[in-house]
Design a protein around this motif. Structure first.
Motif, PDB file in Angstrom:
ATOM      1  N   ILE A 155       0.828  -1.193  -0.126  1.00  0.00           N
ATOM      2  CA  ILE A 155       0.070  -0.053  -0.104  1.00  0.00           C
ATOM      3  C   ILE A 155       0.961   1.316  -0.039  1.00  0.00           C
ATOM      4  O   ILE A 155       0.613   2.118  -0.710  1.00  0.00           O
ATOM      5  N   ALA A 156       1.957   1.297   0.719  1.00  0.00           N
ATOM      6  CA  ALA A 156       2.964   2.496   0.826  1.00  0.00           C
ATOM      7  C   ALA A 156       3.311   2.906  -0.393  1.00  0.00           C
ATOM      8  O   ALA A 156       3.675   2.261  -1.207  1.00  0.00           O
ATOM      9  N   GLY A 157       3.174   4.161  -0.479  1.00  0.00           N
ATOM     10  CA  GLY A 157       3.355   4.909  -1.700  1.00  0.00           C
ATOM     11  C   GLY A 157       2.700   4.796  -3.040  1.00  0.00           C
ATOM     12  O   GLY A 157       2.723   5.379  -4.122  1.00  0.00           O
ATOM     13  N   LYS A 158       1.558   3.723  -2.867  1.00  0.00           N
ATOM     14  CA  LYS A 158       0.702   3.842  -4.149  1.00  0.00           C
ATOM     15  C   LYS A 158      -0.224   4.796  -4.151  1.00  0.00           C
ATOM     16  O   LYS A 158      -0.448   5.594  -3.116  1.00  0.00           O
ATOM     17  N   HIS A 159      -0.925   4.984  -5.323  1.00  0.00           N
ATOM     18  CA  HIS A 159      -1.945   5.987  -5.465  1.00  0.00           C
ATOM     19  C   HIS A 159      -3.267   5.245  -5.260  1.00  0.00           C
ATOM     20  O   HIS A 159      -3.588   4.338  -6.111  1.00  0.00           O
ATOM     21  N   CYS A 160      -3.913   5.536  -4.370  1.00  0.00           N
ATOM     22  CA  CYS A 160      -5.293   4.870  -3.873  1.00  0.00           C
ATOM     23  C   CYS A 160      -6.456   5.937  -4.135  1.00  0.00           C
ATOM     24  O   CYS A 160      -6.440   7.000  -3.766  1.00  0.00           O
ATOM     25  N   VAL A 161      -7.236   5.590  -5.287  1.00  0.00           N
ATOM     26  CA  VAL A 161      -8.466   6.231  -5.362  1.00  0.00           C
ATOM     27  C   VAL A 161      -9.583   5.662  -4.601  1.00  0.00           C
ATOM     28  O   VAL A 161      -9.832   4.423  -5.028  1.00  0.00           O
ATOM     29  N   VAL A 162     -10.177   6.431  -3.812  1.00  0.00           N
ATOM     30  CA  VAL A 162     -11.527   5.747  -3.338  1.00  0.00           C
ATOM     31  C   VAL A 162     -12.913   6.391  -3.867  1.00  0.00           C
ATOM     32  O   VAL A 162     -12.860   7.679  -3.955  1.00  0.00           O
ATOM     33  N   VAL A 163     -13.668   5.736  -4.290  1.00  0.00           N
ATOM     34  CA  VAL A 163     -14.810   6.374  -5.028  1.00  0.00           C
ATOM     35  C   VAL A 163     -16.024   6.096  -3.903  1.00  0.00           C
ATOM     36  O   VAL A 163     -16.602   4.920  -3.536  1.00  0.00           O
ATOM     37  N   GLY A 164     -16.277   7.382  -3.616  1.00  0.00           N
ATOM     38  CA  GLY A 164     -17.387   7.180  -2.318  1.00  0.00           C
ATOM     39  C   GLY A 164     -16.966   7.991  -1.279  1.00  0.00           C
ATOM     40  O   GLY A 164     -15.784   8.051  -0.813  1.00  0.00           O
ATOM     41  N   ARG A 165     -17.737   8.619  -0.483  1.00  0.00           N
ATOM     42  CA  ARG A 165     -17.497   9.422   0.798  1.00  0.00           C
ATOM     43  C   ARG A 165     -18.347   9.358   1.853  1.00  0.00           C
ATOM     44  O   ARG A 165     -18.608  10.270   2.615  1.00  0.00           O
ATOM     45  N   SER A 166     -18.932   8.140   1.964  1.00  0.00           N
ATOM     46  CA  SER A 166     -19.947   7.935   3.114  1.00  0.00           C
ATOM     47  C   SER A 166     -19.285   7.814   4.347  1.00  0.00           C
ATOM     48  O   SER A 166     -18.028   7.633   4.494  1.00  0.00           O
ATOM     49  N   ASN A 167     -19.879   8.199   5.587  1.00  0.00           N
ATOM     50  CA  ASN A 167     -19.278   7.989   6.693  1.00  0.00           C
ATOM     51  C   ASN A 167     -18.907   6.501   7.215  1.00  0.00           C
ATOM     52  O   ASN A 167     -17.862   6.474   8.007  1.00  0.00           O
ATOM     53  N   ILE A 168     -19.511   5.649   6.777  1.00  0.00           N
ATOM     54  CA  ILE A 168     -19.184   4.250   7.172  1.00  0.00           C
ATOM     55  C   ILE A 168     -18.320   3.552   6.333  1.00  0.00           C
ATOM     56  O   ILE A 168     -17.482   2.620   6.733  1.00  0.00           O
ATOM     57  N   VAL A 169     -18.062   3.991   5.072  1.00  0.00           N
ATOM     58  CA  VAL A 169     -17.428   3.408   4.248  1.00  0.00           C
ATOM     59  C   VAL A 169     -16.191   4.498   3.255  1.00  0.00           C
ATOM     60  O   VAL A 169     -14.901   4.364   3.922  1.00  0.00           O
ATOM     61  N   GLY A 170     -16.586   5.191   2.625  1.00  0.00           N
ATOM     62  CA  GLY A 170     -15.583   6.028   1.846  1.00  0.00           C
ATOM     63  C   GLY A 170     -14.723   6.890   2.626  1.00  0.00           C
ATOM     64  O   GLY A 170     -13.324   6.979   2.603  1.00  0.00           O
ATOM     65  N   LYS A 171     -15.046   7.625   3.673  1.00  0.00           N
ATOM     66  CA  LYS A 171     -14.271   8.409   4.429  1.00  0.00           C
ATOM     67  C   LYS A 171     -13.259   7.720   5.574  1.00  0.00           C
ATOM     68  O   LYS A 171     -12.216   8.054   5.257  1.00  0.00           O
TER      69      LYS A 171
END
Ligand code: NDP
Length: 279
Positions: A155-171
């Motif tokens: 994971i370290a140094g990788k570009h991670c894109v999260v699609v979704g910003r809900s309080n229980i998952v995305g954020k």
């Protein structure tokens, strides 16, 4: 062909490790008990509640069920939560969401004592995650981290894109990836050119709630794709937010639906319950 990230196998490993931990704690005289509250009888919630109770039984902690009728008042529910907060035999409390419309979900979450909030939804636990302190972490995003780590994906140094910003998952997902030293981008319904942003991801985590929305055009060759979505299709089969048939041939690693993120949520709930026993 992409590496298939096997959530069924990994969640089983985690539950077996927890079962051993619980045996040791029991030998030291420490018992675990989770209070599971369900208001009304929404069929999907009933399935989740049943699976959670079954997982408790498997790892060796007691579950106490509180099945309340739909017409329960908010005050009655809050009184029950306060009683459970004070009960020294109960280490974890969860109230299955959604609650009926006449109740304030936030107020219910706020009433659960943070040290018993095994769902990790209380603002005190969310705040702890933001500032990097110890607290309970929301189970689905915590499960994604375990999937990545136990599948040997850096994971370290990788570009991670999260699609979704809900309080229980995305954020919380974005915060956990940041904690693991990824470079994180969060997308949502107002993101301009979502495809172009997703295509930059080394690790693409999708929690958008739209069946098969993420097609091959969103994915960089060799990327790791984690699909949090879960939907029942007309033919009765389950699918995710990612179009698996299209994306699998170009991804480096991918989670299936079912059998990917889904089983991890309950495993991480059990992990939080065991942590609550040791506090
Ligand atoms: P929410 O509906 O709360 O959030 C969806 C997010 O996706 C929002 O932030 C929304 O943006 C964003 N979004 C919606 N449409 C688009 C679009 N066209 N382009 C870009 N972003 C968009 O869902 P949840 O986070 O609760 O859940 C997501 C999925 O994960 C669901 O399918 C759910 O069933 C599943 N799930 C699975 C779990 C498991 O155990 N496997 C556990 C929890 C959820 P905005 O904020 O701008 O509205």
């Amino acid at each position: 062909m992409a590496q298939l990230i096997d959530g069924k196998k990994i969640s089983q490993e985690i539950k077996d490790e927890l079962k051993e931990k619980v045996e040791k704690l029991n030998a030291e005289g420490i018992e675990g008990a989770l209070a599971v509250i369900q208001v009304g009888n929404d069929p999907a919630s009933s399935v989740y509640v049943r699976n959670k109770k079954r997982a408790c039984e498997y790892i060796g902690i007691r579950s106490e069920s509180y099945e309340l009728p739909e017409e329960t008042t908010e005050d009655e529910l809050l009184t029950l939560i306060e009683t459970l907060n004070e009960d020294p035999k109960i280490n974890g409390i969860l109230c299955q969401l959604p609650v009926p419309a006449h109740m304030d979900e936030n107020k219910i979450i706020r009433t659960i004592a943070p040290e018993k909030d095994v769902d990790g939804f209380h603002t005190q636990n969310v705040g702890a995650l933001v500032v990097g302190q110890k607290g309970f972490v929301s189970c689905t995003p915590a499960g994604v981290i375990q999937l990545l780590k136990r599948s040997g994906i850096d994971i370290a140094g990788k570009h991670c894109v999260v699609v979704g910003r809900s309080n229980i998952v995305g954020k919380p997902m974005a915060l956990l990836m940041l904690k693991e030293n990824a470079t994180v981008t969060i997308c949502h319904s107002r993101t301009a050119d979502l495809k172009a942003v997703c295509k930059q991801a080394d690790i693409l985590i999708v929690a958008v709630g739209k069946p098969k929305m993420i097609t091959a055009e969103y994915v960089k060759e060799g990327a790791t794709v984690i699909d949090v979505g879960i939907h029942r299709q007309e033919d009765g089969k389950l699918c995710g937010d990612v179009d698996f048939e299209q994306v699998e041939p170009i991804a480096g690693a991918i989670t299936p639906v079912p059998g990917g993120v889904g089983p991890m949520t309950i495993a991480m709930l059990m992990n939080n319950c065991v942590e609550a026993m040791t506090r």
